[in-house]
Design a protein around this motif. Structure first.
Motif, PDB file in Angstrom:
ATOM      1  N   HIS A 117       0.854  -1.188   0.000  1.00 56.89           N
ATOM      2  CA  HIS A 117       0.000   0.000   0.000  1.00 56.89           C
ATOM      3  C   HIS A 117       0.892   1.240   0.000  1.00 56.89           C
ATOM      4  O   HIS A 117       1.912   1.283   0.694  1.00 56.89           O
ATOM      5  N   ASP A 118       0.476   2.223  -0.785  1.00 53.42           N
ATOM      6  CA  ASP A 118       1.192   3.485  -0.848  1.00 53.42           C
ATOM      7  C   ASP A 118       2.655   3.212  -1.213  1.00 53.42           C
ATOM      8  O   ASP A 118       2.933   2.653  -2.268  1.00 53.42           O
ATOM      9  N   ARG A 119       3.592   3.557  -0.356  1.00 48.17           N
ATOM     10  CA  ARG A 119       5.016   3.426  -0.693  1.00 48.17           C
ATOM     11  C   ARG A 119       5.646   2.116  -0.249  1.00 48.17           C
ATOM     12  O   ARG A 119       6.807   1.860  -0.559  1.00 48.17           O
ATOM     13  N   LEU A 120       4.920   1.300   0.498  1.00 43.68           N
ATOM     14  CA  LEU A 120       5.542   0.162   1.169  1.00 43.68           C
ATOM     15  C   LEU A 120       4.996  -1.159   0.654  1.00 43.68           C
ATOM     16  O   LEU A 120       3.788  -1.309   0.432  1.00 43.68           O
ATOM     17  N   ARG A 121       5.902  -2.138   0.456  1.00 47.27           N
ATOM     18  CA  ARG A 121       5.514  -3.519   0.220  1.00 47.27           C
ATOM     19  C   ARG A 121       6.294  -4.395   1.173  1.00 47.27           C
ATOM     20  O   ARG A 121       7.504  -4.202   1.375  1.00 47.27           O
ATOM     21  N   PHE A 122       5.603  -5.378   1.770  1.00 52.07           N
ATOM     22  CA  PHE A 122       6.230  -6.181   2.813  1.00 52.07           C
ATOM     23  C   PHE A 122       5.638  -7.584   2.786  1.00 52.07           C
ATOM     24  O   PHE A 122       4.425  -7.756   2.666  1.00 52.07           O
ATOM     25  N   THR A 123       6.490  -8.595   2.882  1.00 52.57           N
ATOM     26  CA  THR A 123       6.040  -9.974   3.044  1.00 52.57           C
ATOM     27  C   THR A 123       6.855 -10.619   4.152  1.00 52.57           C
ATOM     28  O   THR A 123       8.047 -10.331   4.313  1.00 52.57           O
ATOM     29  N   ALA A 124       6.221 -11.482   4.922  1.00 55.99           N
ATOM     30  CA  ALA A 124       6.910 -12.183   5.999  1.00 55.99           C
ATOM     31  C   ALA A 124       6.256 -13.543   6.191  1.00 55.99           C
ATOM     32  O   ALA A 124       5.056 -13.717   5.935  1.00 55.99           O
ATOM     33  N   ALA A 125       7.044 -14.505   6.644  1.00 53.55           N
ATOM     34  CA  ALA A 125       6.514 -15.849   6.877  1.00 53.55           C
ATOM     35  C   ALA A 125       7.355 -16.551   7.928  1.00 53.55           C
ATOM     36  O   ALA A 125       8.578 -16.387   7.987  1.00 53.55           O
ATOM     37  N   ALA A 126       6.683 -17.319   8.766  1.00 54.52           N
ATOM     38  CA  ALA A 126       7.338 -18.244   9.688  1.00 54.52           C
ATOM     39  C   ALA A 126       6.949 -19.650   9.264  1.00 54.52           C
ATOM     40  O   ALA A 126       5.780 -19.907   8.936  1.00 54.52           O
ATOM     41  N   PHE A 127       7.899 -20.579   9.264  1.00 54.96           N
ATOM     42  CA  PHE A 127       7.609 -21.904   8.716  1.00 54.96           C
ATOM     43  C   PHE A 127       8.297 -22.998   9.513  1.00 54.96           C
ATOM     44  O   PHE A 127       9.316 -22.777  10.190  1.00 54.96           O
ATOM     45  N   ASP A 166      13.079 -24.898  10.984  1.00 57.74           N
ATOM     46  CA  ASP A 166      12.230 -23.855  11.544  1.00 57.74           C
ATOM     47  C   ASP A 166      12.821 -22.514  11.142  1.00 57.74           C
ATOM     48  O   ASP A 166      14.028 -22.273  11.346  1.00 57.74           O
ATOM     49  N   GLY A 167      11.999 -21.635  10.580  1.00 64.53           N
ATOM     50  CA  GLY A 167      12.575 -20.399  10.075  1.00 64.53           C
ATOM     51  C   GLY A 167      11.602 -19.248  10.010  1.00 64.53           C
ATOM     52  O   GLY A 167      10.381 -19.415  10.137  1.00 64.53           O
ATOM     53  N   ILE A 168      12.178 -18.071   9.817  1.00 63.31           N
ATOM     54  CA  ILE A 168      11.430 -16.832   9.605  1.00 63.31           C
ATOM     55  C   ILE A 168      12.082 -16.103   8.445  1.00 63.31           C
ATOM     56  O   ILE A 168      13.318 -16.004   8.374  1.00 63.31           O
ATOM     57  N   GLU A 169      11.277 -15.588   7.535  1.00 62.24           N
ATOM     58  CA  GLU A 169      11.789 -14.775   6.439  1.00 62.24           C
ATOM     59  C   GLU A 169      10.954 -13.505   6.336  1.00 62.24           C
ATOM     60  O   GLU A 169       9.758 -13.507   6.631  1.00 62.24           O
ATOM     61  N   ALA A 170      11.609 -12.418   5.941  1.00 63.53           N
ATOM     62  CA  ALA A 170      10.913 -11.134   5.775  1.00 63.53           C
ATOM     63  C   ALA A 170      11.605 -10.351   4.674  1.00 63.53           C
ATOM     64  O   ALA A 170      12.840 -10.298   4.615  1.00 63.53           O
ATOM     65  N   ILE A 171      10.802  -9.765   3.797  1.00 64.21           N
ATOM     66  CA  ILE A 171      11.314  -8.945   2.697  1.00 64.21           C
ATOM     67  C   ILE A 171      10.432  -7.704   2.592  1.00 64.21           C
ATOM     68  O   ILE A 171       9.207  -7.817   2.559  1.00 64.21           O
ATOM     69  N   GLY A 172      11.063  -6.552   2.562  1.00 65.41           N
ATOM     70  CA  GLY A 172      10.298  -5.317   2.431  1.00 65.41           C
ATOM     71  C   GLY A 172      11.049  -4.295   1.612  1.00 65.41           C
ATOM     72  O   GLY A 172      12.283  -4.307   1.549  1.00 65.41           O
ATOM     73  N   ASN A 173      10.313  -3.432   0.941  1.00 65.50           N
ATOM     74  CA  ASN A 173      10.948  -2.305   0.278  1.00 65.50           C
ATOM     75  C   ASN A 173      10.006  -1.116   0.290  1.00 65.50           C
ATOM     76  O   ASN A 173       8.780  -1.272   0.393  1.00 65.50           O
ATOM     77  N   VAL A 174      10.591   0.051   0.218  1.00 73.65           N
ATOM     78  CA  VAL A 174       9.825   1.277   0.361  1.00 73.65           C
ATOM     79  C   VAL A 174      10.330   2.313  -0.634  1.00 73.65           C
ATOM     80  O   VAL A 174      11.537   2.416  -0.880  1.00 73.65           O
ATOM     81  N   ASN A 175       9.393   3.039  -1.231  1.00 76.75           N
ATOM     82  CA  ASN A 175       9.743   4.191  -2.052  1.00 76.75           C
ATOM     83  C   ASN A 175      10.028   5.364  -1.121  1.00 76.75           C
ATOM     84  O   ASN A 175       9.111   6.065  -0.684  1.00 76.75           O
ATOM     85  N   VAL A 176      11.300   5.553  -0.790  1.00 77.11           N
ATOM     86  CA  VAL A 176      11.679   6.617   0.131  1.00 77.11           C
ATOM     87  C   VAL A 176      11.289   7.968  -0.452  1.00 77.11           C
ATOM     88  O   VAL A 176      10.773   8.843   0.250  1.00 77.11           O
ATOM     89  N   THR A 177      11.573   8.135  -1.723  1.00 78.41           N
ATOM     90  CA  THR A 177      11.112   9.302  -2.468  1.00 78.41           C
ATOM     91  C   THR A 177      10.562   8.806  -3.800  1.00 78.41           C
ATOM     92  O   THR A 177      10.553   7.601  -4.072  1.00 78.41           O
ATOM     93  N   HIS A 178      10.145   9.738  -4.644  1.00 80.96           N
ATOM     94  CA  HIS A 178       9.661   9.350  -5.969  1.00 80.96           C
ATOM     95  C   HIS A 178      10.738   8.642  -6.768  1.00 80.96           C
ATOM     96  O   HIS A 178      10.445   7.819  -7.642  1.00 80.96           O
ATOM     97  N   ASP A 179      12.003   8.915  -6.457  1.00 84.10           N
ATOM     98  CA  ASP A 179      13.110   8.396  -7.270  1.00 84.10           C
ATOM     99  C   ASP A 179      13.966   7.356  -6.561  1.00 84.10           C
ATOM    100  O   ASP A 179      14.792   6.713  -7.201  1.00 84.10           O
TER     101      ASP A 179
END
Length: 707
Positions: A529-539, A566-579
């Motif tokens: 949503h908006d500037r942020l995308r995030f996924t996370a999982a515990a397995f 047993d693990g945890i993974e997380a990936i996220g990225n954000v549009n800090v600015t337009h560029d």
């Protein structure tokens, strides 16, 4: 010589970037900017693929990533081209859960790894493909590459439990397309590609997409590449609701005198030898690995009505291997080794058919997304009449090696050996309960058979079994852009035949180990949503263990105990600015061997082979606001240490790799042009991979022109 060339190319990429900045800056001057350049508009994009992207995962059918109760990564051809990726490791460089221990310009002997587990499940347009023994798939005709993390039993049937990697080929375009690409990689690898597509005929009913590509020259490691590819995709709209399609691909590839492939089974010391990038010392001049790949599929797509559609797919592929590949057992920290020449031939074939029906129905207040179908798959293997595995040379990794192969090699094929067959029925129902809840129930019933073609009375080489693979999942969506899910999956892994290579050789070589069932529990969240995308999982994953056992000095491969992840993974990225876009990713795994017999009690609690506990990724992508079309990007990736074998005697150290690159989009004479440059392992970090020396600094410069 290779080191000098690497440094020159690194400087060339930097000079190209500086020069392009100057040229683009001049173009950005409105007093002198030509109209064509002003039409180039490049917006900031997130690193990776939007969660609104649709993924197609076998029996699961087609769903948005946000609505799948599993962790899936999809990489588009745009991202692949931008980063000039030419291996699985480079394709998924920004996903810390996906790893390939095969550097570029090497034979990808054992495939990729996901969440610490090996992956040997590959699919092309949904058709299973046997990439074992030399496995990078050509990327020129590929539209996207998808990695399904974790167990794949319901989606794909029998297979290794680490996950699945699926390639989607380029399809005919609605508008005319013509693209030419040229690329240079150090030391002297040149490649070219032609990509053309469009529609012709009455009402534009016939569509086509043609790709022709070649790659030739000497790589950074001194290995010689010689590869040619041609692919064709066509479709015909029989009616507005019924379409016929067909795809075909042929590739021939020969990789000569690549560096030795290393085993550590006979290693004596506590620390590994100092890694060296003097590749010329670990090459055998007349060694090679060559293969021919042929694949094709055809079928029908039928839109029954607005809610229902059906697909029929028939597929065939084969890969023929000729090996004159060199291996070495490293003995000590001084770098001494025993060298082995490995000659064999193999022809792996796969036949596949699927009928899949997908649609929607409503019962009361509940909306159902339904998928059901039937699969048939047959895999056959013919091995060569000549098989050679012998300690033909010895040496030291820091000293020149003058051995050459002088024996005559017979690549003729023996009669059919391995023959595996699967017939499966599958169905799933995703129930939409109100505005915020989804529940998924799925199952696959598989009849699996291995047919005996060996006729060896000393062991039973054939068996059959039937198993049911269930999947259940629950998804909560408090808003359209967020999903919280839990899922349970089972997977079936076919029995493996004990190999004949290795030192000392297995005393039970040829024995067929039985099929096993693996289990996975996963909790995850997805947000975009908006500037942020995030996924996370515990397995949590449970898989039957295969362990080397020594009895009276003889070596046996056995199934004993379980490997737990047993693990945890997380990936996220954000549009800090337009560029500016920045991303972070991490994977933490606690892998261990459990529930072993008294015979293997010493392995209880050890780490499974090849499983790192930690992986981290940081990346950034910046588009120059005043220089239209110019962007730069970079990735820093950390891989934790891992053990080579279950006994946990040989520890492969951790490493941190930095990669960077640029892309410049412009208009040349009214045609779109894209210039790219990249440098892998920018700091020339020296490291050991699982079975190879690391990938020394190397880079590429390329241009693509569209008209």
């Amino acid at each position: 010589m290779a080191r000098v060339s690497d440094q020159r190319l690194a400087r060339a990429v930097c000079i190209a970037l500086t020069g392009l900045s100057a040229v683009a800056a001049s173009a950005a001057d409105t007093s002198a900017a030509p109209t064509e350049v002003d039409t180039v508009i490049v917006n900031a994009t997130r690193i990776g693929t939007s969660l609104e992207e649709v993924a197609t995962s076998g029996a699961l059918g087609s769903k948005k990533l946000l609505d799948t109760p599993f962790s899936i990564t999809v990489i588009s051809d745009e991202e692949i081209n931008r980063r000039q990726a030419n291996s699985v490791a480079q394709i998924f460089i920004n996903d810390p859960s996906i790893l390939s221990a095969s550097p570029s310009a090497t034979t990808a002997w054992w495939g990729a790894q996901i969440r610490g587990l090996d992956v040997m499940n590959y699919y092309i347009d949904g058709v299973p493909f046997l990439l074992s023994y030399g496995g990078e798939f050509p990327l020129e005709p590929i539209e996207s590459v998808e990695a399904l993390k974790g167990l794949t039993g319901f989606m794909y049937g029998f297979g290794t439990p680490g996950g699945a990697i699926s390639y989607t080929t380029k399809k005919p375009t609605e508008e005319p397309l013509a693209m030419m690409a040229l690329e240079y990689r150090n030391d002297s690898v040149f490649s070219g590609q032609l990509d053309a597509g469009g529609r012709v005929g009455d009402s534009q009913a016939f569509g086509y997409r043609v790709n022709v590509a070649g790659e030739y020259g000497e790589a950074y490691s001194g290995a010689d590449l010689n590869r040619t590819l041609v692919s064709l995709a066509v479709d015909y709209r029989i009616t507005s609701d019924l379409e016929w399609f067909a795809n075909g691909l042929y590739e021939t590839s020969k990789l000569e005198h690549e560096p030795l492939y290393f085993y550590w089974d006979m290693y004596e010391d506590a620390r590994l030898p100092r890694p060296t990038y003097d590749y010329e010392n670990v090459r055998i001049d007349n060694s090679f690995y060559e293969y021919d790949t042929l694949m094709g599929s055809t079928g029908l797509r039928w839109r029954i009505n607005d809610e229902w559609k059906a697909n029929l797919t028939l597929g065939y592929n084969e890969k023929e291997h000729h090996s004159n590949k060199m291996f070495a057992y490293v003995l000590n920290e001084a770098g001494d080794y025993e060298g082995y020449a490995y000659n064999f031939a193999g022809l792996l074939k796969n036949y596949f058919s699927r009928v899949l029906v997908q649609g929607e129905a409503t019962t009361g207040a509940i909306r159902h997304e339904l998928v059901f179908g039937i699969d048939y798959q047959r895999n056959t293997t013919r091995w060569g009449n000549d098989w050679h595995w012998s300690n033909d040379f010895n040496g030291n990794i820091y000293q020149p090696q003058d051995f050459v192969v002088t024996r005559d090699i017979d690549f003729s094929l023996a009669p059919l050996s391995d023959d595996e067959r699967q017939t499966a029925l599958f169905a799933s129902d995703t129930l939409h309960i109100g505005d915020h809840w989804q529940a998924m129930l799925g199952g696959r019933y598989t009849e699996y058979e291995q047919v005996d073609h060996d006729h060896d009375p000393t062991f039973d080489s054939g068996y059959d079994t039937s198993e049911f693979s269930p999947t259940v999942a629950l998804i909560f969506k408090p808003a359209d852009y967020v999903a919280i899910y839990g899922s349970y999956v089972e997977a079936l892994e076919s029995g493996s035949r004990v190999g004949t290579d290795g030192e000392p050789p297995y005393m039970n070589a040829g024995e067929l180990l039985p099929a096993t069932i693996s289990k996975q529990y996963e909790l995850g969240a997805k947000y975009e949503h908006d500037r942020l995308r995030f996924t996370a999982a515990a397995f949590h994953v449970e898989r039957a263990a295969q362990i080397d056992v020594y009895r009276d000095g003889d070596r046996y491969l056995t199934q004993d105990g379980m490997t737990l992840y047993d693990g945890i993974e997380a990936i996220g990225n954000v549009n800090v600015t337009h560029d500016l876009t920045m991303g972070l990713g991490a994977t933490f795994i606690d892998p261990r061997i459990d529930r072993v017999s008294e015979e293997n009690a010493a392995l209880e609690g050890n780490r499974p082979a090849g499983a790192p506990k930690r992986q981290f990724v940081a990346n950034a992508d910046y588009r120059f606001p005043r220089i239209s079309g110019l962007s730069v990007f970079g990735t820093v990736r950390y891989l934790g240490d891992f053990y080579y074998e279950e006994a946990n005697n040989v520890l492969i150290p951790d490493r941190t790799i930095v990669s960077t690159g640029f892309e410049y989009q412009a208009q040349w004479g009214g045609r779109r042009a894209v210039i790219t440059g990249s440098i892998n392992n920018l700091l020339d970090e020296k490291y050991w991979d699982r079975n190879t020396l690391g990938e020394g600094i190397n880079g590429a410069l390329g241009v693509r022109v569209y008209w």
